[in-house]
Design an enzyme around this catalytic site. Structure first.
Site, PDB file in Angstrom:
ATOM      1  N   ASP A 159       0.837  -1.201   0.000  1.00 15.20           N
ATOM      2  CA  ASP A 159       0.000   0.000   0.000  1.00 15.20           C
ATOM      3  C   ASP A 159       0.874   1.255   0.000  1.00 15.20           C
ATOM      4  OD1 ASP A 159      -2.362   1.458   0.024  1.00 15.20           O
ATOM      5  OD2 ASP A 159      -3.278   0.239   1.583  1.00 15.20           O
ATOM      6  N   TRP A 192       1.168   2.300  -6.334  1.00 15.25           N
ATOM      7  CA  TRP A 192       1.976   3.452  -6.733  1.00 15.25           C
ATOM      8  C   TRP A 192       1.177   4.481  -7.533  1.00 15.25           C
ATOM      9  CZ3 TRP A 192       7.090   2.238  -9.894  1.00 15.25           C
ATOM     10  CH2 TRP A 192       7.636   3.420 -10.390  1.00 15.25           C
ATOM     11  N   LEU A 194      -2.039   4.983  -7.863  1.00 14.54           N
ATOM     12  CA  LEU A 194      -3.168   5.531  -7.090  1.00 14.54           C
ATOM     13  C   LEU A 194      -2.731   6.738  -6.258  1.00 14.54           C
ATOM     14  CD1 LEU A 194      -5.906   5.557  -5.527  1.00 14.54           C
ATOM     15  CD2 LEU A 194      -5.037   3.670  -4.170  1.00 14.54           C
ATOM     16  N   TYR A 195      -1.580   6.610  -5.605  1.00 11.75           N
ATOM     17  CA  TYR A 195      -1.130   7.690  -4.719  1.00 11.75           C
ATOM     18  C   TYR A 195      -0.397   8.798  -5.480  1.00 11.75           C
ATOM     19  CZ  TYR A 195      -2.623   4.860  -0.799  1.00 11.75           C
ATOM     20  OH  TYR A 195      -3.392   4.148   0.087  1.00 11.75           O
ATOM     21  N   ASP A 219     -10.518   2.763  -3.587  1.00 16.38           N
ATOM     22  CA  ASP A 219     -10.970   1.458  -3.095  1.00 16.38           C
ATOM     23  C   ASP A 219     -12.393   1.175  -3.581  1.00 16.38           C
ATOM     24  OD1 ASP A 219      -8.641   1.392  -1.660  1.00 16.38           O
ATOM     25  OD2 ASP A 219      -9.604   1.246   0.313  1.00 16.38           O
TER      26      ASP A 219
END
Ligand SMILES: *[C@@H]1O[C@H](CO)[C@@H](O)[C@H](O)[C@H]1NC(C)=O
Ligand SMILES: *[C@@H]1O[C@H](CO)[C@@H](O)[C@H](O)[C@H]1NC(C)=O
Ligand SMILES: *[C@@H]1O[C@H](CO)[C@@H](O)[C@H](O)[C@H]1NC(C)=O
Length: 429
Positions: A159, A192, A194-195, A219
């Site tokens: 995550d 990776w 996503l953030y 999510d």
């Protein structure tokens, strides 16, 4: 019935430009079970022993996977998400499982899972804490990779919480190298992009070289609105993300929530069909001890799983939206095509949708064979570029088809003097 003149387009996306992470894994999209959406961070084993995050939960899921046909259908990984560790590392700086909820430890759990012919996934975080506040791996990548390898873990979901976004790439790459250095093949699932998206467009070449799949977006929740936002995000970013998918590395739109509470059966069919079209990992998050037969049948539908696992390894894409119908296509091996027609109108009853191929559309010129897989299996037979295929699609449901070209070449048998049988191709026209 509304008839729609519809031109199927074959968008040509180039093969993945980048090399995939070379660990021999995820050659087709990963299949398995992951605890998060259904069981979240339930750590209260006193009050809720059947549903808390404990070794018992994964052992029971593994038992069900073998007993109820999941393993045979292709579901292989049993995956732990957040909230498994103790809040403290051990005296040697290693992560350790919560001793009360995992009295046997992870190694023993892995042995149990392996004894069932399944694989174990675990969870950690690239930053200084996991999203639920457990110890993160920042500064401990080598130690943690080695710990997971020592435990014989088979997959790591990594995550991206509590991490300086400018260091995300470095962190994910360092962990990828650390996993490789252990010498154990560990499937590497990243978050990776996503953030990174809030700050810049991620470098999918680098991501594909580093990870076996990667989350791009929020999510998933147990709701139709969540599924829709994931589909909309994917469609609106497909030019960037679709070319990065291929054998060894996949875009991950998050878990299948089929078999839970939030989706109607039509909506469950839509998730299953579109996840197969998107070449998404099929990681269910549900309770395999208590799942209705229809949801189970859908998740184990061999024809849909075959689309998901197609050896060509190309991700599908959204092609057209017309009259609240949304069409998605995925090129398959042997020049076949999967087509999903999603009815986005959430009022009224079933609506008709007509597919008309057009001259020059190679797949049905001169003929093709059409198989309907959803909402029910039906052989629609041989079509030509002049014929129409009529579908009926429920609100928020999906019709799923495969189209197989019928070649201009026919195989027939030639009998030779020595009676051995040879095959020869001959042009019909
Ligand atoms: C480590 O990386 C090398 C080079 O990319 C690759 O050949 C090897 O199979 C990898 N090993 C593991 C265990 O992933
Ligand atoms: C990644 O590894 C390099 C080389 O060891 C190191 O300089 C860098 O600080 C590491 N980055 C992170 C985020 O761990
Ligand atoms: C993206 O990553 C690749 C491989 O790591 C690198 O060669 C390339 O220069 C990067 N592209 C950009 C725009 O930074």
């Amino acid at each position: 019935m509304i008839c729609v003149l519809f031109l199927l387009r074959l968008l040509v996306f180039i093969r993945p430009a980048a090399e995939a992470l070379d660990n021999g894994l995820a050659l087709t999209p990963t299949m398995g079970w992951l605890h998060w959406e259904r069981f979240m961070c339930n750590i209260d084993c006193d009050k809720d022993p059947d549903n808390c995050i404990s070794e018992r939960l994964y052992m029971q899921m593994a038992d069900m996977m073998v007993k109820e046909g999941w393993k045979e259908a292709g579901y292989e990984y049993v995956c732990i998400d957040d909230c498994w560790p103790s809040h403290q590392r051990d005296a040697r700086g290693r992560l350790q499982a919560d001793p009360k909820r995992f009295p046997g430890g992870i190694k023993k759990l892995a042995d149990y899972i392996h004894s069932k012919g399944l694989k174990l996934g675990i969870y950690a975080d690239v930053g200084k804490n996991t999203c639920a506040g457990y110890p993160g791996s920042l500064g401990h990548y080598e130690t943690d990779a080695q710990t997971f390898a020592d435990w014989n873990v088979d997959l790591l979901k990594f995550d991206g919480c509590y991490m300086d976004w400018t260091l995300l790439g470095e962190g994910y790459i360092n962990m990828s190298k650390a996993l490789n250095q252990t010498g154990r093949s560990i499937l590497y699932s990243c978050e990776w992009p996503l953030y990174e998206w809030p700050f810049k467009q991620p470098n999918y070449t680098a991501i594909r070289e580093t990870c076996n799949h990667w989350r791009n977006f929020n999510d998933v929740y147990d709701s139709w609105s969540s599924i829709k936002t994931i589909l909309d995000w994917t469609a609106s970013h497909q030019d960037v993300i679709v070319p990065s998918a291929g054998s060894g590395g996949w875009n991950d739109p998050d878990m299948l929530v089929i078999g839970n509470f939030g989706l109607s059966h039509d909506q469950q069919e839509s998730q299953m069909a579109l996840w197969a079209i998107m070449a998404a990992p099929l990681l269910m998050s549900n309770d395999l001890r208590d799942i209705c037969p229809r949801s189970k049948g859908l998740l184990q539908n061999k024809r849909i799983i075959d689309i998901s696992q197609d050896p060509l390894g190309r991700q599908g894409y959204h092609t057209i939206k017309v009259d609240s119908f949304e069409v998605w296509e995925r090129p398959l091996s042997q020049n076949r095509l999967a087509v999903a027609v999603l009815n986005r109108q959430e009022i009224g009853g079933p609506r008709g949708f007509v597919i008309r191929a057009v001259p020059g559309w190679k797949i049905c010129d001169p003929q093709c064979n059409v198989t309907q897989i959803l909402p029910q299996y039906k052989e629609l037979g041989v079509q030509t570029f002049k014929s129409e295929v009529v579908l009926s699609v429920n609100p928020s449901g999906t019709a799923l088809l495969t189209i197989t070209p019928i070649s201009r070449f026919r195989t027939y048998k030639l009998h030779w003097q020595d009676t051995s049988v040879r095959h020869k191709q001959e042009t019909i026209l």
